[in-house]
Design an enzyme around this catalytic site. Structure first.
Site, short mmCIF file in Angstrom:
data_model
loop_
_atom_site.label_atom_id
_atom_site.label_comp_id
_atom_site.label_asym_id
_atom_site.label_seq_id
_atom_site.Cartn_x
_atom_site.Cartn_y
_atom_site.Cartn_z
N HIS A 227 -3.49 7.03 2.38
CA HIS A 227 -3.75 5.78 1.53
C HIS A 227 -5.04 5.34 2.16
O HIS A 227 -5.60 5.66 3.39
CB HIS A 227 -2.62 4.85 2.20
CG HIS A 227 -3.16 3.43 1.81
ND1 HIS A 227 -3.53 2.95 0.44
CD2 HIS A 227 -3.20 2.47 2.62
CE1 HIS A 227 -3.90 1.64 0.55
NE2 HIS A 227 -3.60 1.23 2.07
N ASN B 220 -9.75 -0.70 -0.56
CA ASN B 220 -8.21 -0.49 -0.64
C ASN B 220 -7.95 -0.99 -1.97
O ASN B 220 -7.77 -2.07 -2.04
CB ASN B 220 -7.88 -1.07 0.74
CG ASN B 220 -6.35 -1.09 0.96
OD1 ASN B 220 -5.58 -0.38 -0.19
ND2 ASN B 220 -5.64 -1.46 1.95
N CYS C 227 0.84 -1.26 0.07
CA CYS C 227 0.07 -0.05 0.09
C CYS C 227 0.76 1.49 0.08
O CYS C 227 0.57 2.42 -0.34
CB CYS C 227 -1.14 0.00 1.23
SG CYS C 227 -2.01 -1.37 1.32
C1 LIG Z 1 -10.10 -5.38 9.42
C2 LIG Z 1 -10.83 -4.09 10.41
C3 LIG Z 1 -11.86 -3.82 9.60
C4 LIG Z 1 -11.48 -5.17 11.52
O1 LIG Z 1 -12.20 -4.13 12.29
P1 LIG Z 1 -11.97 -4.30 13.83
O2 LIG Z 1 -12.92 -3.35 14.51
O3 LIG Z 1 -10.56 -4.02 14.08
O4 LIG Z 1 -12.83 -5.63 14.33
P2 LIG Z 1 -12.05 -7.21 14.86
O5 LIG Z 1 -11.01 -7.52 13.97
O6 LIG Z 1 -11.67 -6.53 16.15
O7 LIG Z 1 -13.26 -8.09 14.92
C5 LIG Z 1 -14.53 -7.70 15.64
C6 LIG Z 1 -15.45 -8.89 15.44
O8 LIG Z 1 -16.06 -8.66 14.36
C7 LIG Z 1 -15.74 -9.78 13.46
N1 LIG Z 1 -15.68 -9.63 12.16
C8 LIG Z 1 -14.54 -9.60 11.47
N2 LIG Z 1 -14.76 -9.41 10.21
C9 LIG Z 1 -16.19 -9.35 10.15
C10 LIG Z 1 -17.13 -9.10 8.65
N3 LIG Z 1 -16.47 -8.91 7.76
N4 LIG Z 1 -18.48 -8.99 9.11
C11 LIG Z 1 -18.97 -9.37 10.36
N5 LIG Z 1 -17.99 -9.46 11.53
C12 LIG Z 1 -16.71 -9.42 11.24
C13 LIG Z 1 -14.83 -10.74 14.10
O9 LIG Z 1 -14.63 -11.84 13.96
C14 LIG Z 1 -14.94 -10.18 15.46
O10 LIG Z 1 -15.66 -10.91 16.21
P3 LIG Z 1 -15.68 -11.41 17.74
O11 LIG Z 1 -15.51 -10.24 18.54
O12 LIG Z 1 -16.87 -12.51 17.87
O13 LIG Z 1 -14.23 -12.12 17.77
C15 LIG Z 1 -9.98 -3.38 10.88
O14 LIG Z 1 -9.26 -3.86 11.92
C16 LIG Z 1 -9.01 -2.68 9.93
O15 LIG Z 1 -9.25 -2.03 9.14
N6 LIG Z 1 -7.62 -3.03 10.15
C17 LIG Z 1 -6.82 -2.52 9.33
C18 LIG Z 1 -6.52 -3.10 7.81
C19 LIG Z 1 -5.84 -2.46 6.99
O16 LIG Z 1 -5.53 -1.28 6.81
N7 LIG Z 1 -4.96 -3.18 6.19
C20 LIG Z 1 -4.48 -2.88 5.25
C21 LIG Z 1 -3.14 -1.89 5.58
S1 LIG Z 1 -2.73 -1.36 4.19
#
Ligand SMILES: CC(C)(COP(=O)(O)OP(=O)(O)OC[C@H]1O[C@@H](n2cnc3c(N)ncnc32)[C@H](O)[C@@H]1OP(=O)(O)O)[C@@H](O)C(=O)NCCC(=O)NCCS
Length: 329
Positions: free
Chosen positions: A256, A286, A112
Site C-alpha cells: 500500500h 496515498n 487503505c
Molecule cells: C505524516 C508523516 C509524513 C509525518 O512525518 P513525521 O516524520 O512523523 O513528522 P512528525 O509528525 O513527527 O512532525 C515533525 C515536524 O514536522 C512538522 N510538520 C508536519 N507536517 C508538516 C508539513 N506538511 N510540512 C512541514 N512541516 C510539517 C510537525 O509540525 C513537526 O514539527 P515540530 O517538530 O515542530 O512539532 C508520517 O508520520 C507518516 O507518513 N505517517 C503515516 C501516515 C500514513 O501512512 N497514513 C495513512 C495510513 S494508510
C-alpha cells in the site's frame, strides 16, 4: 477450479497537484514533503468526477484487456471510503453503467486495506459458489480530495484520487488459482489514531461539525507510521510462511502506497531489494482503497510483472485494518 486475473485497469484524474501547489495552501515545502513521504505530486479529481466515474474508467480498461463484456459480470465488489452517496452503494452505479443486470453489487469499507479486502471477499465468493460467481470485478476507488482538510498540513500532503481494479474469472479448469494465501486483520481499538469523526451515526452532520472540520481525515501520523510498519511486516511474514514461499521467490512486492519511508522500512525488514518493490507514491500519493489495484495495473502494463510471477500485497489503513496476500499473476 482456475480463478485467474484476466484483466487489470486503473484511472487517475488529469489534474496534478504538486508539492509546490501545496506550499500555497499550507505552511509546508517541497523538500519536507519529499524527504518525509517520498511524494512529489498527486492527482485531484474534477468536480464532475466521483468514485464511481473513476472506477468506471478503470473497469473499461480491464474489460477491454480481458475481452469480457461488462454485462457478463456476476458480481462487483467495490472498496471505497468516499462513496458517491451513503446509499445506494457505489458498486450499483458501476453496475448500472455497464448494464450487468445480474451482478450482485456492494461496497466495502476498509480504508487503505480496501483493495486487498475486496480481493479476499470476491475471491472467497468465487470459491464458495463457482456456479453463481464466475466473473467478479474487484475495484478500489477513492476521491480522497473531498475528505482531506486542505488547511491541515499534517494530512493534506499525503493523499490523492484514483481507481484500480482487477477482473477475476473462473475458467473451470484445474489451473491453480491466482490467490495462494492471505491473512487480513482488524483492530477497532485505534479509532482515535485515524478516522473521519463526523458524518456517520456517531456524529451526524451539523453546522458545528462542519465548522470544526470534523468531516475530514484526522490522523496521528507518527503513531500510524509505527503501527503500519510492524503490521505490514508481520502479516507478510505470516503469509509467506503459510505458503512455504521465501522472499527470493517473490517477483514483486506491491505495498500500500502510504509513505515511501514506510514502504522502504517494510522492504528492508522483509529483506527485499528496492528493485522488487513497486512504488508509484511519488506520482499519486496515498489513494487509499485504489492504491494496490492502481499499482498492480501499472506493474502489469509496464512489463514489471509477467504471467506466472509471484506477487506479495501488503497493506495497512484506518480501522485499523491490515494484512497481506500472495498471488500468482
Ligand atoms: C505524516 C508523516 C509524513 C509525518 O512525518 P513525521 O516524520 O512523523 O513528522 P512528525 O509528525 O513527527 O512532525 C515533525 C515536524 O514536522 C512538522 N510538520 C508536519 N507536517 C508538516 C508539513 N506538511 N510540512 C512541514 N512541516 C510539517 C510537525 O509540525 C513537526 O514539527 P515540530 O517538530 O515542530 O512539532 C508520517 O508520520 C507518516 O507518513 N505517517 C503515516 C501516515 C500514513 O501512512 N497514513 C495513512 C495510513 S494508510
Amino acid at each position: 477450479m482456475g480463478i485467474r486475473i484476466v484483466g487489470t485497469g486503473s484511472y487517475v484524474p488529469a489534474t496534478i497537484r504538486t508539492n509546490a501547489d501545496l506550499e500555497k495552501l499550507v505552511d509546508t515545502n517541497d523538500e519536507w514533503i519529499r524527504t518525509r513521504t517520498g511524494i512529489e505530486e498527486r492527482r485531484i479529481a474534477g468536480a464532475d468526477e466521483t468514485s464511481s466515474t473513476m472506477a468506471i474508467q478503470a473497469v473499461e480498461r480491464a474489460l477491454a484487456q480481458s475481452g469480457i463484456e461488462g454485462q457478463d459480470l456476476d458480481a462487483i465488489v467495490l472498496a471505497t471510503i468516499t462513496p458517491d452517496h451513503i446509499f445506494p452503494n457505489t458498486a450499483a452505479l458501476i453496475q448500472h453503467h455497464f448494464q450487468c443486470k445480474k451482478a450482485f453489487c456492494f461496497d466495502l469499507s476498509a480504508a487503505c486495506a480496501g483493495f486487498v479486502s475486496a480481493m479476499e471477499t470476491g475471491f472467497s465468493m468465487m470459491k464458495a459458489f463457482p456456479e453463481k460467481y464466475r466473473r467478479v470485478l474487484i475495484c478500489g476507488s477513492d476521491k480522497l480530495s473531498v475528505i482531506v482538510d486542505w488547511t491541515d498540513r499534517n494530512t493534506c500532503i499525503l493523499f490523492g484520487d484514483g481507481a484500480g481494479c482487477v477482473l477475476l474469472e473462473n475458467d473451470g479448469t484445474d489451473t491453480p488459482d491466482c490467490l495462494l494465501t492471505s491473512r487480513l486483520f482488524a483492530d477497532g481499538g485505534y479509532t482515535d489514531v485515524l478516522q473521519i469523526p463526523a458524518g456517520g451515526s456517531f456524529m451526524p452532520a451539523s453546522e458545528e461539525s462542519v465548522r470544526n472540520h470534523k468531516h475530514f481525515i484526522y490522523m496521528e501520523g507518527r503513531e500510524t507510521f509505527k503501527l503500519a510498519v510492524n503490521a505490514m511486516v508481520s502479516a507478510s511474514e505470516e503469509v509467506l510462511a503459510k505458503a512455504g514461499v521465501t522472499t527470493d521467490q517473490i517477483a514483486l512486492v506491491i505495498p500500500h502506497q502510504a509513505n515511501l519511508r514506510i514502504i522502504q522500512a517494510v522492504a528492508k525488514r522483509l529483506g527485499v531489494g528496492d528493485d522488487r518493490v513497486y512504488c508509484n507514491i511519488q506520482r499519486y500519493g496515498n489513494t487509499s482503497s485504489a492504491s494496490i489495484g492502481l499499482a498492480l495495473d501499472e506493474a502489469c502494463r509496464t512489463g514489471r510483472l509477467k504471467r506466472g510471477d509471484l506477487v506479495l500485497f501488503t497493506t495497512f489503513g484506518g480501522g485499523l485494518a491490515w494484512g497481506a496476500m500472495l498471488i500468482r499473476y
